[in-house]
Every structure is written in structure tokens, then in C-alpha cells.
Design an enzyme around this catalytic site. Structure first.
Site, PDB file in Angstrom:
ATOM      1  N   GLU A 159       0.800  -1.237   0.000  1.00  0.00           N
ATOM      2  CA  GLU A 159       0.000   0.000   0.000  1.00  0.00           C
ATOM      3  C   GLU A 159       0.832   1.287   0.000  1.00  0.00           C
ATOM      4  O   GLU A 159       0.542   2.216   0.745  1.00  0.00           O
ATOM      5  CB  GLU A 159      -0.964  -0.009   1.196  1.00  0.00           C
ATOM      6  CG  GLU A 159      -1.885  -1.219   1.216  1.00  0.00           C
ATOM      7  CD  GLU A 159      -2.831  -1.257   2.410  1.00  0.00           C
ATOM      8  OE1 GLU A 159      -2.708  -0.399   3.303  1.00  0.00           O
ATOM      9  OE2 GLU A 159      -3.697  -2.164   2.454  1.00  0.00           O
ATOM     10  N   ASN A 200       2.149  -5.145  -3.180  1.00  0.00           N
ATOM     11  CA  ASN A 200       0.758  -5.501  -2.875  1.00  0.00           C
ATOM     12  C   ASN A 200      -0.052  -4.236  -2.564  1.00  0.00           C
ATOM     13  O   ASN A 200       0.413  -3.351  -1.842  1.00  0.00           O
ATOM     14  CB  ASN A 200       0.773  -6.426  -1.636  1.00  0.00           C
ATOM     15  CG  ASN A 200      -0.559  -7.084  -1.343  1.00  0.00           C
ATOM     16  OD1 ASN A 200      -1.186  -7.661  -2.241  1.00  0.00           O
ATOM     17  ND2 ASN A 200      -1.006  -7.011  -0.090  1.00  0.00           N
ATOM     18  N   HIS A 236     -10.297  -6.457  -1.887  1.00  0.00           N
ATOM     19  CA  HIS A 236     -11.324  -6.253  -0.854  1.00  0.00           C
ATOM     20  C   HIS A 236     -12.486  -5.540  -1.538  1.00  0.00           C
ATOM     21  O   HIS A 236     -12.417  -4.329  -1.781  1.00  0.00           O
ATOM     22  CB  HIS A 236     -10.777  -5.390   0.292  1.00  0.00           C
ATOM     23  CG  HIS A 236      -9.694  -6.071   1.075  1.00  0.00           C
ATOM     24  ND1 HIS A 236      -9.937  -7.182   1.851  1.00  0.00           N
ATOM     25  CD2 HIS A 236      -8.368  -5.815   1.182  1.00  0.00           C
ATOM     26  CE1 HIS A 236      -8.807  -7.572   2.423  1.00  0.00           C
ATOM     27  NE2 HIS A 236      -7.841  -6.769   2.033  1.00  0.00           N
ATOM     28  N   GLU A 266      -5.976 -10.964  -1.083  1.00  0.00           N
ATOM     29  CA  GLU A 266      -6.748 -10.753   0.161  1.00  0.00           C
ATOM     30  C   GLU A 266      -8.243 -10.680  -0.122  1.00  0.00           C
ATOM     31  O   GLU A 266      -8.956  -9.882   0.486  1.00  0.00           O
ATOM     32  CB  GLU A 266      -6.303  -9.443   0.843  1.00  0.00           C
ATOM     33  CG  GLU A 266      -4.815  -9.340   1.076  1.00  0.00           C
ATOM     34  CD  GLU A 266      -4.410  -8.103   1.872  1.00  0.00           C
ATOM     35  OE1 GLU A 266      -5.285  -7.419   2.442  1.00  0.00           O
ATOM     36  OE2 GLU A 266      -3.198  -7.828   1.924  1.00  0.00           O
ATOM     37  N   ASP A 268     -12.060 -10.605  -0.229  1.00  0.00           N
ATOM     38  CA  ASP A 268     -13.309 -10.810   0.508  1.00  0.00           C
ATOM     39  C   ASP A 268     -14.361  -9.948  -0.165  1.00  0.00           C
ATOM     40  O   ASP A 268     -14.041  -8.990  -0.865  1.00  0.00           O
ATOM     41  CB  ASP A 268     -13.201 -10.566   2.027  1.00  0.00           C
ATOM     42  CG  ASP A 268     -12.444  -9.327   2.428  1.00  0.00           C
ATOM     43  OD1 ASP A 268     -12.404  -8.366   1.637  1.00  0.00           O
ATOM     44  OD2 ASP A 268     -11.912  -9.294   3.560  1.00  0.00           O
TER      45      ASP A 268
HETATM   46  C1  XIL Z   1      -5.867  -6.452   8.611  1.00  0.00           C
HETATM   47  C2  XIL Z   1      -6.139  -7.632   9.542  1.00  0.00           C
HETATM   48  O1  XIL Z   1      -7.039  -8.492   8.914  1.00  0.00           O
HETATM   49  C3  XIL Z   1      -6.699  -7.143  10.848  1.00  0.00           C
HETATM   50  O2  XIL Z   1      -6.806  -8.230  11.784  1.00  0.00           O
HETATM   51  C4  XIL Z   1      -5.795  -6.056  11.445  1.00  0.00           C
HETATM   52  O3  XIL Z   1      -6.389  -5.545  12.604  1.00  0.00           O
HETATM   53  C5  XIL Z   1      -5.583  -4.954  10.432  1.00  0.00           C
HETATM   54  O4  XIL Z   1      -5.046  -5.498   9.239  1.00  0.00           O
HETATM   55  N1  XIL Z   1      -4.800  -4.842   3.877  1.00  0.00           N
HETATM   56  C6  XIL Z   1      -3.753  -5.628   4.311  1.00  0.00           C
HETATM   57  C7  XIL Z   1      -3.917  -6.479   5.501  1.00  0.00           C
HETATM   58  O5  XIL Z   1      -2.716  -5.673   3.630  1.00  0.00           O
HETATM   59  O6  XIL Z   1      -2.720  -6.640   6.208  1.00  0.00           O
HETATM   60  C8  XIL Z   1      -4.994  -5.967   6.428  1.00  0.00           C
HETATM   61  O7  XIL Z   1      -5.196  -6.920   7.458  1.00  0.00           O
HETATM   62  C9  XIL Z   1      -6.258  -5.711   5.658  1.00  0.00           C
HETATM   63  C10 XIL Z   1      -6.041  -4.667   4.576  1.00  0.00           C
END
Ligand code: XIL
Length: 351
Positions: A159, A200, A236, A266, A268
């Protein structure tokens, strides 16, 4: 699909379902995502809550049955793995690696350089550019070195691009400058030359301002000879703001044309931003999982598809959005949801 793959998949399906109901010596083998992902040479993975892995047998069973790849949700981030300047804590990461190895799963490492979940000693310290470079070098060398040979791919930088396409302001960009990214990749490569190294990010899945900026960043790195192997698309997303699959495909293809891989890292799919009954939302969610699975299966070079968790019992979304949600493949009692069946259907293919 190639005829050979189709035959193997057909035999697999008959084998898996054909045993069901038999009594006596043969135990039924439930079909699982990883069986079909293996046949397609795709990594199918999930982010792991290591506490649940330790304490909840059903969590552990489902994870090892269904997936061939894991990524730690939190325990390799700075605040956990490097809590004080001279202290590293590898125990939880080590436990996950041992679990993965015992179950023939690959591991993604997440993440070496990010602006969040940093320890207080780092965020409240006052460091010169050279000091911070030194701290970053030591961190990467120590963490990547500790896991050398055991991590398939590292999210080296997470990020770093803002939503406007510019460099995100962070301790790294402010004190070191934009070249913190090149340094991080070089040092990660030195510490484990065999690991694949990824940039990422979220919100850069389809074509647009942010994905253009990510594309230019990684293209520049390739041009400068920086050892980068791939781009992670976090994915996401939600049913209320559907991505255009053709646009994601085009983005993956242009990244591939640079000689880089893509991992969906990641995924969802929120349902809180949609409309209709719960069943209608879960059906819409299944459609989104189906679409993205298709994109990954058909767009070269998408080689891994990971979800951020796998059971709605353990998902970061309600904590993040302050609203209940059910963004993953299994419900809270570990029953496969329509989304699971949609993904599985695409992995199995048409019969
Ligand atoms: C999130 C975790 O899922 C949580 O448990 C934590 O509190 C915060 O981070 N992008 C990412 C991940 O790269 O590392 C993040 O994970 C979600 C967003």
C-alpha cells in the site's frame, strides 16, 4: 479446457463423490478446493488467524482440507514480529510455517514494509534518513533471513500508493523518500534469493488512476533492474460496487506483459453494501466470487487466489466497517456458502 485436464478432473469428481454413502472399509473423501486447484496449478489460499489455528480444531481441519497456501493475517507484521528495536518474535510465524509444511501448503509472507501496524518504538522515534534505512535493512535482512527457503512469496511493500495515485505519505516515504521501495526489494532479494517478491495494494484491481500508478511504479522498477516478481491485487470488494471483470483482466494482462505474476492476495466480498434479502445478497456474493475466479483462471499470469480469512467467524470486515458482514466462503459454523460452491464450480469446470 484441455481434454486431458477434463478427464482427470472428471475422474477426481467421480472418485470424491462416488464414495459417499459407502459403508465398510472406504472412508468418503469430501471434494476440496485444493484438489482442483492443484490440477490447475493454481494456489488457493487463505489468511490465517493463528490464535484460531491453535484453539479451534474445526478451523484447522477446514483450512488444511481446503487450501494449498496460507498467509499470516497479522503475525509477520512489524508490531508483532519486531516489537522492540532489538527484539524479534518469530514464534507465531514459525508455528504457521510448521502447520503449512505438515500439510503440504505454500506460505506467502506478509508484509515487510507498510505504514500500519508499526511498533511504537518506530513511529514515535526520531530517526535520520540513514538511521531509518539502517533499521529497515536490518528488519528485512533478519525477517526474510529467518524464513529463508520457507516462503514462496513475500509482500515486500504494501500500500505505498495513495488513492489519488501519488506516493502515500508514511514514515518511509517522508524520511527515506520514494526509493525506500527499491531498497526494500533489493534487500529482500539479498536475504532470500529464492523468494518471489511482490508489491501488494488495494483498489488497483481494474484499470484506473490507482492501477495506472501501480503499473508505472512496477514498470519503473523492472526498467531499473529491481528484483520484483509480481503484483498482489488485494481484492477487498463488495456486492454493491461490482468490478468489471474485463477491466481486471486487462490490468492483469498488462502486468503480465512486464514479465510479472499476479496474485489475488486478500479477497473478501462485503454484502453490507448491497440490497435484498440475506439469501439474495449471498447469491450476488457467489456471482462475484465466480467472476473473479474466472478472471484469475483465464488471465495469464494469475497464479494464486487467496481470501482474507475463510470463515465468517473470523473476518476483519466488521471491525473495519463497524457493521456486521459475511464476506468469506464458509459461514460461522464452517458450512460452505454459495460463494464456496461458485468458486469450486469454476475450479472443477464444466462437465
Ligand atoms: C488487517 C487484519 O485483517 C486485521 O486483523 C488487522 O487488525 C488490520 O489489518 N490490507 C492488508 C492487511 O494488507 O494486512 C490488512 O489486514 C487488511 C487490509
Amino acid at each position: 479446457m484441455k481434454p486431458f485436464v477434463l478427464i482427470v478432473l472428471s475422474i477426481g469428481l467421480v472418485f470424491c463423490t462416488g464414495m459417499t454413502g459407502q459403508t465398510g472399509g472406504v472412508r468418503p473423501t469430501p471434494a476440496a478446493l485444493r484438489m482442483y486447484a492443484d490440477l490447475r496449478h493454481l494456489y488457493i489460499g487463505a489468511a490465517v488467524n493463528t490464535q484460531a489455528l491453535r484453539l479451534v480444531p474445526q478451523y484447522k481441519e477446514t483450512l488444511s482440507r481446503e487450501f494449498n497456501m496460507v498467509v499470516p493475517e497479522n503475525v509477520m507484521k512489524w508490531e508483532t514480529i519486531h516489537p522492540a528495536r532489538d527484539t524479534y518474535r518469530f514464534d507465531e510465524g514459525d508455528q504457521l510455517i510448521a502447520f503449512a509444511q505438515a500439510n503440504q501448503m505454500k506460505v506467502r509472507g506478509h508484509t515487510l514494509v507498510w505504514h500500519q501496524q508499526l511498533p511504537a518504538w518506530l513511529t514515535t522515534g526520531t530517526f535520520t534518513r540513514d538511521e531509518l534505512l539502517d533499521i529497515l535493512h536490518q528488519h528485512i535482512n533478519t525477517v526474510v533471513g529467518h524464513y529463508k527457503g520457507q516462503i514462496l512469496a513475500w509482500d515486500v511493500v504494501n500500500e505505498a500508493i495513495g488513492d489519488d495515485g501519488g506516493m502515500r505519505a508514511s514514515i518511509w516515504s517522508r524520511i527515506i523518500g520514494p526509493d525506500f521501495i527499491d531498497y526494500a526489494f533489493r534487500w529482500a532479494h539479498e536475504a532470500d534469493p529464492g523468494a518471489l517478491l511482490f508489491y501488494n495494494d488495494y483498489g488497483g484491481e481494474g484499470l484506473g488512476t490507482k492501477s495506472n500508478a501501480i503499473y508505472e511504479l512496477v514498470k519503473g522498477m523492472k526498467d531499473r533492474g529491481i528484483p520484483i516478481d509480481g503484483v498482489g491485487l488485494q481484492m477487498h470488494i463488495g456486492i454493491g460496487s461490482r468490478l468489471n471483470p474485463a477491466s481486471v483482466t486487462a490490468n492483469i494482462k498488462r502486468i503480465g506483459d512486464l514479465g510479472l505474476q499476479v496474485h489475488i492476495t486478500e479477497m473478501d466480498v462485503k454484502i453490507q453494501d448491497g440490497s435484498g434479502t440475506q439469501d439474495q445478497r449471498l447469491t450476488a456474493q457467489a456471482d462475484v466470487y465466480r467472476e473473479i475466479t474466472d478472471v484469475c483462471l483465464n488471465a495469464h499470469p494469475c497464479t494464486a487466489l487467496l481470501t482474507w480469512g475463510f470463515t465468517d467467524q473470523y473476518t476483519w470486515i466488521p471491525g473495519f466497517t463497524h457493521k456486521a458482514d459475511a464476506p468469506l466462503l464458509f459461514d460461522k459454523s464452517y458450512t460452505p456458502k454459495p460463494a464456496y460452491h461458485a468458486l469450486m464450480g469454476r475450479l472443477v469446470g464444466d462437465f
